[in-house]
Design a protein around this motif. Sequence first.
Motif, mmCIF file in Angstrom:
data_model
loop_
_atom_site.group_PDB
_atom_site.id
_atom_site.type_symbol
_atom_site.label_atom_id
_atom_site.label_comp_id
_atom_site.label_asym_id
_atom_site.label_seq_id
_atom_site.Cartn_x
_atom_site.Cartn_y
_atom_site.Cartn_z
ATOM 1 N N ASN A 38 0.803 -1.224 0.000
ATOM 2 C CA ASN A 38 0.000 0.000 0.000
ATOM 3 C C ASN A 38 0.834 1.271 0.000
ATOM 4 O OD1 ASN A 38 -2.668 0.766 -0.306
ATOM 5 N ND2 ASN A 38 -2.892 1.313 1.840
ATOM 6 N N THR A 42 -1.534 5.394 -5.829
ATOM 7 C CA THR A 42 -2.957 5.693 -5.665
ATOM 8 C C THR A 42 -3.278 6.116 -4.241
ATOM 9 O OG1 THR A 42 -3.228 3.294 -5.506
ATOM 10 C CG2 THR A 42 -3.921 4.333 -7.558
ATOM 11 N N THR A 43 -2.677 5.428 -3.266
ATOM 12 C CA THR A 43 -2.887 5.805 -1.869
ATOM 13 C C THR A 43 -2.283 7.177 -1.590
ATOM 14 O OG1 THR A 43 -2.758 3.469 -1.271
ATOM 15 C CG2 THR A 43 -2.626 5.051 0.511
ATOM 16 N N THR A 46 -4.426 9.845 -3.171
ATOM 17 C CA THR A 46 -5.698 10.037 -2.471
ATOM 18 C C THR A 46 -5.552 11.137 -1.425
ATOM 19 O OG1 THR A 46 -6.349 7.729 -2.815
ATOM 20 C CG2 THR A 46 -7.479 8.922 -1.063
ATOM 21 N N THR A 67 -8.495 4.940 8.434
ATOM 22 C CA THR A 67 -7.631 3.762 8.287
ATOM 23 C C THR A 67 -7.891 2.756 9.402
ATOM 24 O OG1 THR A 67 -5.913 5.089 7.205
ATOM 25 C CG2 THR A 67 -5.245 2.984 8.145
ATOM 26 N N VAL A 213 -11.188 7.497 2.766
ATOM 27 C CA VAL A 213 -10.151 6.705 3.427
ATOM 28 C C VAL A 213 -10.657 5.288 3.684
ATOM 29 C CG1 VAL A 213 -8.636 6.524 5.431
ATOM 30 C CG2 VAL A 213 -9.165 8.774 4.469
ATOM 31 N N THR A 216 -10.689 3.204 0.584
ATOM 32 C CA THR A 216 -9.371 2.671 0.237
ATOM 33 C C THR A 216 -9.145 1.321 0.906
ATOM 34 O OG1 THR A 216 -8.450 4.906 -0.025
ATOM 35 C CG2 THR A 216 -6.884 3.114 0.331
ATOM 36 N N TRP A 220 -8.806 -2.628 -0.800
ATOM 37 C CA TRP A 220 -7.747 -3.589 -0.528
ATOM 38 C C TRP A 220 -8.271 -4.881 0.077
ATOM 39 C CZ3 TRP A 220 -3.105 -4.361 -2.205
ATOM 40 C CH2 TRP A 220 -2.372 -3.292 -2.735
ATOM 41 N N TYR A 245 -0.813 -2.624 7.002
ATOM 42 C CA TYR A 245 -1.741 -1.782 6.260
ATOM 43 C C TYR A 245 -1.894 -0.411 6.921
ATOM 44 C CZ TYR A 245 -5.842 0.228 4.154
ATOM 45 O OH TYR A 245 -6.680 1.110 3.527
ATOM 46 N N THR A 249 -0.780 2.920 4.851
ATOM 47 C CA THR A 249 -1.838 3.827 4.412
ATOM 48 C C THR A 249 -1.682 5.211 5.030
ATOM 49 O OG1 THR A 249 -3.375 1.980 4.125
ATOM 50 C CG2 THR A 249 -4.333 4.175 4.286
ATOM 51 N N MET A 253 -0.821 8.289 2.559
ATOM 52 C CA MET A 253 -1.831 9.347 2.422
ATOM 53 C C MET A 253 -1.357 10.654 3.025
ATOM 54 S SD MET A 253 -5.708 7.978 2.859
ATOM 55 C CE MET A 253 -6.340 6.656 1.821
#
Length: 474
Positions: A38, A42-43, A46, A67, A213, A216, A220, A245, A249, A253
Amino acid sequence: MTGPKTMALNLDGQDDSAGPVRGTQSLIRIALIWLAANLVVTTLLTGTLFVPGVSFGTATGMIVLGTLIGVIVLVLIGNMGTRTGLPTMALTRGAFGIRGSLVPAASNLIVLMGWSWVQAMLAGVTVDFLVFEATGFSNPMLFSAICQGIVVVLAIFGHTGISRVEPWLALVILVVMGFVFAAAFGAFSPGEFAALPVEAELGGTPFITLDLVIATAISWTVLSADMNRHAKNSVAGVLGSGVGYTLSTTIAMFLGLVAFSVVLLRGGEAIAFDPTVIVAEFGWPLGIAIFLSVMATNTMVVFGMVTSVINAQSKWHLRFLPTAIVLGIISIIGSTFLGLLNQFTDFLFIISAFFVPVFAIMIADYYLLKRRSYSRQILQERPESRYWYLGGINWVAVFVWIFGAALSYVLAYVAPSPIGANIPAFAVSFALYLGLTWALRAVKPLGLADPRDAVHAGHLLDEEEQAGEPARRN
């Protein structure tokens, strides 16, 4: 996540992805895999979607809170994979029925294909920017197709290698991220970030941020059991994926949030979800990190697509290599549709609308109704299977899924909820599935109640081992 011997079986078309496997990966290994997976563009991008719609502080808080909420669903579904040995979409058979599971499996294929397109596009746009800066040549469609072509080759022939080097790639990416953080906070103080003015006309709210969030994490979760079934036990799977994760994340982010805020503070042209904006600000090391992150993560996504298709049914006995080639060609062609990048937030909300109710149903079914136990009959595609329900479909699960998806859409687009769409959609789907199942248990044709549910079943390979057959290991 698989060994060289397993990869050879993959290419022979007898991939162990078509059945349960017993994991051997440690807690640290699972954590590193999730950490690497992750730390992806893309994360990161975001995080560029939040300011100046909401304040910097609000965005930071929602990243952490969202998250932590999303990872609960992710680890619960992932633990089902560890305990049974099955990937996510194969597990939907337990709640939706042998045939009913084909619908979420098909949806999952579409979602993963969309993810592979978006990430390849972002890698292509980034490479195009770097090449243009160096040579003056620009063709983002070409570079997107090339990036996805590399991913497909890695997914077919190098998945094992990627899984082994992915933690090292994560280390490289973390070093680059550290450089970006140092440069950002060296140029501006935390107080300056916090003082960024909010532009209310953009329509941002804390709960819209929270929903993005959470979405996302949901996106996953479609692969959580695929990855966590390789954990050696539930502790390794739950803690490894939860820690990995959550860290990846929040870091990725927050990096996107900080990098985009720097562009705003400098008075530059800030275009959200455009990697060239932050690469132009922080230089080619960030561009290379973005490229490497896509190569690692998209390889897993393409491999996950193939696994999902193979596990959707066993009637056709699909082989790994031809399935991967067909899906790979589609993913390469689709990666040139760059206009999809303009609909990324809608794409995330569609994913959550589709899969929030699916995961609510799966968690309710496995942990409460089936008491953390699915038997090997989940692999049997015939009416005698416990999971045949009515005509191979659990119609209660299908109804709740449709209702939950519609509710999520309404709460997101028609009558926006003050607390977002994902949390109420999950709660309603979870409660409705339990309530209808308990209320309709006496209706025998539906197949909701079965005495076989009282018989505890552990890992699906246990019966093979008890019968003296060698169990497959990753």
